[in-house]
Design a protein around this motif. Structure first.
Motif, PDB file in Angstrom:
ATOM      1  N   GLY A  51       0.821  -1.205   0.000  1.00 42.07           N
ATOM      2  CA  GLY A  51       0.000   0.000   0.000  1.00 42.07           C
ATOM      3  C   GLY A  51       0.854   1.254   0.000  1.00 42.07           C
ATOM      4  N   SER A  52       0.184   2.387  -0.087  1.00 40.57           N
ATOM      5  CA  SER A  52       0.891   3.661  -0.149  1.00 40.57           C
ATOM      6  C   SER A  52       1.491   4.075   1.192  1.00 40.57           C
ATOM      7  CB  SER A  52      -0.052   4.754  -0.646  1.00 40.57           C
ATOM      8  OG  SER A  52      -1.156   4.881   0.235  1.00 40.57           O
ATOM      9  N   GLY A  53       1.174   3.385   2.262  1.00 37.58           N
ATOM     10  CA  GLY A  53       1.690   3.735   3.574  1.00 37.58           C
ATOM     11  C   GLY A  53       2.961   3.002   3.968  1.00 37.58           C
ATOM     12  N   LEU A  54       3.409   2.065   3.145  1.00 39.17           N
ATOM     13  CA  LEU A  54       4.594   1.278   3.510  1.00 39.17           C
ATOM     14  C   LEU A  54       5.862   2.134   3.574  1.00 39.17           C
ATOM     15  CD1 LEU A  54       5.938  -1.463   4.084  1.00 39.17           C
ATOM     16  CD2 LEU A  54       6.302  -1.663   1.623  1.00 39.17           C
ATOM     17  N   MET A  55       6.132   2.887   2.522  1.00 38.23           N
ATOM     18  CA  MET A  55       7.366   3.668   2.474  1.00 38.23           C
ATOM     19  C   MET A  55       7.400   4.765   3.539  1.00 38.23           C
ATOM     20  SD  MET A  55      10.317   3.807   1.288  1.00 38.23           S
ATOM     21  CE  MET A  55      10.476   3.000  -0.254  1.00 38.23           C
ATOM     22  N   PRO A  56       6.351   5.558   3.725  1.00 36.64           N
ATOM     23  CA  PRO A  56       6.398   6.560   4.797  1.00 36.64           C
ATOM     24  C   PRO A  56       6.592   5.937   6.183  1.00 36.64           C
ATOM     25  CG  PRO A  56       4.558   7.015   3.337  1.00 36.64           C
ATOM     26  CD  PRO A  56       5.126   5.695   2.922  1.00 36.64           C
ATOM     27  N   ARG A  57       5.938   4.797   6.407  1.00 38.52           N
ATOM     28  CA  ARG A  57       6.067   4.129   7.705  1.00 38.52           C
ATOM     29  C   ARG A  57       7.486   3.595   7.905  1.00 38.52           C
ATOM     30  NH1 ARG A  57       1.092   0.764   8.352  1.00 38.52           N
ATOM     31  NH2 ARG A  57       0.189   2.816   8.519  1.00 38.52           N
ATOM     32  N   ALA A  58       8.055   2.995   6.859  1.00 35.04           N
ATOM     33  CA  ALA A  58       9.413   2.453   6.957  1.00 35.04           C
ATOM     34  C   ALA A  58      10.433   3.570   7.165  1.00 35.04           C
ATOM     35  CB  ALA A  58       9.748   1.656   5.703  1.00 35.04           C
TER      36      ALA A  58
END
Length: 84
Positions: A51-58
């Motif tokens: 999803g689009s939230g993986l990179m910001p969260r990582a």
């Protein structure tokens, strides 16, 4: 035999958070926590995969870890700060 002055005795007591290294680590940690909070509504995984939230969260977690490492290293090595 000459008596050398104690340079540490002339220094005023310091706050445990004094020093640019600790302030930088605290800033990184707070920024990472804010980024983690700001991206909380983005989907981590979707039915189609990532999803689009993986990179910001990582990236937020990496920033937090860098900040915590900076704080830990500055506490472990009590030399004077590199900044003035």
């Amino acid at each position: 035999m000459q008596h050398e002055p104690d340079h540490d005795a002339a220094l005023p007591p310091r706050s445990p958070w004094a020093g640019r290294e600790r302030i930088a680590g605290l800033t990184l940690t707070l920024f990472g926590l804010f980024a983690l909070w700001a991206g909380r509504d983005l989907p981590f995984m979707t039915e189609g995969g990532v999803g689009s939230g993986l990179m910001p969260r990582a990236l937020s977690i990496l920033i937090i870890l860098c900040g915590l490492i900076q704080i830990a290293l500055s506490w472990r090595d009590p030399r004077p700060s590199t900044g003035t």
